[in-house]
Write a protein that holds these residues in place. Structure first.
Motif, PDB file in Angstrom:
ATOM      1  N   VAL A 105       0.827  -1.210   0.000  1.00 34.07           N
ATOM      2  CA  VAL A 105       0.000   0.000   0.000  1.00 34.07           C
ATOM      3  C   VAL A 105       0.860   1.258   0.000  1.00 34.07           C
ATOM      4  O   VAL A 105       0.526   2.243  -0.673  1.00 34.07           O
ATOM      5  CB  VAL A 105      -0.957  -0.007   1.223  1.00 34.07           C
ATOM      6  CG1 VAL A 105      -1.711   1.295   1.335  1.00 34.07           C
ATOM      7  CG2 VAL A 105      -1.896  -1.174   1.157  1.00 34.07           C
ATOM      8  N   CYS A 106       1.962   1.243   0.701  1.00 36.02           N
ATOM      9  CA  CYS A 106       2.835   2.421   0.761  1.00 36.02           C
ATOM     10  C   CYS A 106       3.432   2.730  -0.617  1.00 36.02           C
ATOM     11  O   CYS A 106       3.503   3.895  -1.023  1.00 36.02           O
ATOM     12  CB  CYS A 106       3.948   2.199   1.778  1.00 36.02           C
ATOM     13  SG  CYS A 106       3.343   2.118   3.484  1.00 36.02           S
ATOM     14  N   VAL A 107       3.840   1.708  -1.334  1.00 33.95           N
ATOM     15  CA  VAL A 107       4.382   1.899  -2.687  1.00 33.95           C
ATOM     16  C   VAL A 107       3.296   2.451  -3.600  1.00 33.95           C
ATOM     17  O   VAL A 107       3.524   3.379  -4.387  1.00 33.95           O
ATOM     18  CB  VAL A 107       4.953   0.566  -3.230  1.00 33.95           C
ATOM     19  CG1 VAL A 107       5.301   0.686  -4.710  1.00 33.95           C
ATOM     20  CG2 VAL A 107       6.172   0.136  -2.427  1.00 33.95           C
ATOM     21  N   ASP A 108       2.105   1.876  -3.518  1.00 29.04           N
ATOM     22  CA  ASP A 108       0.990   2.344  -4.350  1.00 29.04           C
ATOM     23  C   ASP A 108       0.636   3.798  -4.059  1.00 29.04           C
ATOM     24  O   ASP A 108       0.354   4.571  -4.977  1.00 29.04           O
ATOM     25  CB  ASP A 108      -0.239   1.453  -4.141  1.00 29.04           C
ATOM     26  CG  ASP A 108      -0.077   0.063  -4.750  1.00 29.04           C
ATOM     27  OD1 ASP A 108       0.811  -0.083  -5.621  1.00 29.04           O
ATOM     28  OD2 ASP A 108      -0.827  -0.844  -4.369  1.00 29.04           O
ATOM     29  N   GLU A 109       0.660   4.160  -2.789  1.00 24.46           N
ATOM     30  CA  GLU A 109       0.330   5.541  -2.407  1.00 24.46           C
ATOM     31  C   GLU A 109       1.364   6.510  -2.974  1.00 24.46           C
ATOM     32  O   GLU A 109       1.014   7.573  -3.495  1.00 24.46           O
ATOM     33  CB  GLU A 109       0.269   5.635  -0.877  1.00 24.46           C
ATOM     34  CG  GLU A 109      -0.227   6.974  -0.360  1.00 24.46           C
ATOM     35  CD  GLU A 109       0.915   7.918   0.001  1.00 24.46           C
ATOM     36  OE1 GLU A 109       0.661   9.127   0.045  1.00 24.46           O
ATOM     37  OE2 GLU A 109       2.040   7.450   0.211  1.00 24.46           O
TER      38      GLU A 109
END
Length: 178
Positions: A105-109
């Motif tokens: 999720v952090c990479v996607d954000e």
């Protein structure tokens, strides 16, 4: 006569309000002329005062900071009215579709923020306004910059008179509607 023509070809206005600036017996005449920029016209008060033992009256000119001046030291303005929303949408959709699927999720954000920032920089005009002219519409400012460039290149250019007329018309229309 020549002064009147020059003033009419510019964005300047006279401040005199028909009050005499010289009183001599029964002769009242306004020989003094005060000229100001059209952008300051609503912020200036002009009045002659009988204070000295002279036939020439003192002229008191007061300039107040217009309440509509915005301090823009470190502010960035975003112009959504001139945004290319179709281009923004196409760019973001195609970029999002090209991104690999991730489980983090952090990479996607971070990717999401990068895509939005890139689309915003490309399709939504923004920047710092270094100079604001009160009571001067943006369209007139563009023409004034064009006129100033033209005047610098060739002070005798025949287009200067038309540009000045159009600027004056825009400023007057803006003031009337405001």
């Amino acid at each position: 006569m020549e002064l009147t023509e020059q003033k009419n070809d510019s964005t300047f206005c006279t401040m005199n309000d028909e009050a005499p600036t010289r009183v001599m017996g029964t002769c009242n005449s306004p020989p003094d002329i005060t000229i100001a920029s059209g952008g300051l016209i609503n912020s200036i008060t002009w009045r002659p005062m009988l204070t000295l033992a002279s036939d020439n009256l003192s002229i008191i000119i007061s300039i107040e900071k217009p309440p509509d001046i915005v301090s823009v030291d470190n502010r960035t303005f975003v112009n959504f009215n001139k945004a290319n929303l179709v281009g923004f949408t196409e760019f973001t959709e195609s970029t999002f579709n090209a991104l690999p699927i991730s489980t983090d999720v952090c990479v996607d954000e971070r990717r999401f923020r990068k895509v939005i920032a890139a689309a915003t920089a490309r399709f939504i005009p923004a920047g710092r306004m270094a100079e604001i002219r009160p009571n001067f519409p943006a369209e007139a400012a563009v023409l004034a910059n064009e006129r100033d460039t033209l005047r610098h290149a060739d002070p005798e250019d025949s287009r200067l008179r038309d540009l000045n007329s159009e600027i004056r018309r825009m400023v007057n229309h803006y003031k009337r509607t405001k």
